[in-house]
Design a protein around this motif. Sequence first.
Motif, PDB file in Angstrom:
ATOM      1  N   VAL A 122     120.495  -5.774 138.999  1.00  0.00           N
ATOM      2  CA  VAL A 122     119.185  -6.112 138.769  1.00  0.00           C
ATOM      3  C   VAL A 122     119.316  -7.426 137.688  1.00  0.00           C
ATOM      4  CG1 VAL A 122     118.785  -4.813 136.430  1.00  0.00           C
ATOM      5  CG2 VAL A 122     116.872  -5.846 137.754  1.00  0.00           C
ATOM      6  N   ALA A 123     118.468  -8.241 137.797  1.00  0.00           N
ATOM      7  CA  ALA A 123     118.673  -9.554 137.059  1.00  0.00           C
ATOM      8  C   ALA A 123     116.985  -9.861 136.392  1.00  0.00           C
ATOM      9  CB  ALA A 123     119.095 -10.807 137.752  1.00  0.00           C
ATOM     10  N   PRO A 124     117.012 -10.264 135.565  1.00  0.00           N
ATOM     11  CA  PRO A 124     115.789 -10.664 134.873  1.00  0.00           C
ATOM     12  C   PRO A 124     115.217 -11.992 135.592  1.00  0.00           C
ATOM     13  CG  PRO A 124     117.485 -11.258 133.112  1.00  0.00           C
ATOM     14  CD  PRO A 124     118.138 -10.353 134.329  1.00  0.00           C
ATOM     15  N   ASP A 125     113.781 -12.010 135.569  1.00  0.00           N
ATOM     16  CA  ASP A 125     113.320 -13.391 136.222  1.00  0.00           C
ATOM     17  C   ASP A 125     113.740 -14.581 135.033  1.00  0.00           C
ATOM     18  OD1 ASP A 125     112.240 -12.404 138.334  1.00  0.00           O
ATOM     19  OD2 ASP A 125     110.311 -12.064 137.352  1.00  0.00           O
ATOM     20  N   VAL A 126     113.748 -15.835 135.424  1.00  0.00           N
ATOM     21  CA  VAL A 126     114.082 -16.966 134.537  1.00  0.00           C
ATOM     22  C   VAL A 126     112.903 -17.731 134.727  1.00  0.00           C
ATOM     23  CG1 VAL A 126     115.463 -18.831 134.135  1.00  0.00           C
ATOM     24  CG2 VAL A 126     116.629 -16.690 134.822  1.00  0.00           C
ATOM     25  N   LYS A 127     112.226 -18.020 133.497  1.00  0.00           N
ATOM     26  CA  LYS A 127     110.857 -18.907 133.589  1.00  0.00           C
ATOM     27  C   LYS A 127     111.369 -20.167 132.780  1.00  0.00           C
ATOM     28  CE  LYS A 127     107.839 -14.946 133.290  1.00  0.00           C
ATOM     29  NZ  LYS A 127     106.887 -14.228 132.531  1.00  0.00           N
ATOM     30  N   ILE A 128     111.210 -21.311 133.600  1.00  0.00           N
ATOM     31  CA  ILE A 128     111.480 -22.594 132.991  1.00  0.00           C
ATOM     32  C   ILE A 128     110.140 -23.210 132.570  1.00  0.00           C
ATOM     33  CG2 ILE A 128     112.552 -24.889 133.601  1.00  0.00           C
ATOM     34  CD1 ILE A 128     114.277 -23.236 135.573  1.00  0.00           C
ATOM     35  N   GLU A 129     110.195 -23.794 131.239  1.00  0.00           N
ATOM     36  CA  GLU A 129     109.041 -24.036 130.627  1.00  0.00           C
ATOM     37  C   GLU A 129     109.110 -25.567 129.926  1.00  0.00           C
ATOM     38  OE1 GLU A 129     107.916 -20.840 128.081  1.00  0.00           O
ATOM     39  OE2 GLU A 129     107.603 -19.356 129.806  1.00  0.00           O
ATOM     40  N   GLY A 130     107.922 -25.954 129.399  1.00  0.00           N
ATOM     41  CA  GLY A 130     108.185 -27.302 128.707  1.00  0.00           C
ATOM     42  C   GLY A 130     107.994 -28.575 129.452  1.00  0.00           C
TER      43      GLY A 130
END
Length: 183
Positions: A122-130
């Motif tokens: 399994v892998a977590p989601d990656v959220k790219i912000e800023g």
Amino acid sequence: RGEIQEAPKPADATTERAFAKLLETIYERHAGVLYTMAHGAYELRENYEGAFEDDASIHSFLDSFYTSRIGIRMIIGQYLALREPAHGEDAVGLLSTAVAPARIAEDAALQARHLCERQFGVAPDVKIEGRTDLDFEYVPDHAFYILLELLKNSMRASCEASPEDPPAVRVVVADGEANEDVA
């Protein structure tokens, strides 16, 4: 004295080509060093009597070794890259005048996700912000490897904290007045 110091100084096109060939040979010969060092560190960790992670002399040596290696490969790589046609309008040798950290983070996240799924299932989601529109002058390959390592570590920690449903990893691209940071 080393090979570079012993080489004739480039004085014309012929000696410059010979010098570039020498640099190319050195660059290629040392390409596998990271794998060799990683394998050696793994073996040392497995067989070391003390706490490998706590041995300051080992960390000091490795820090010095890798810093020197990065510097040498950067100088040789830049010299060789400047001899070739540019790879894009933003390229100046190995450098880019428009590195987009959000785009690089997306690429690194895809690779880290694959590695994480292979390791943990399994892998977590990656959220790219800023400031996802930000770009700056840097070495794109270095930015990618730095982000890849940070994401691999973050994803591993997320999976270890919650193996069934790991929390998302956030990449925040920040822009300051005097600098640009990727956090």
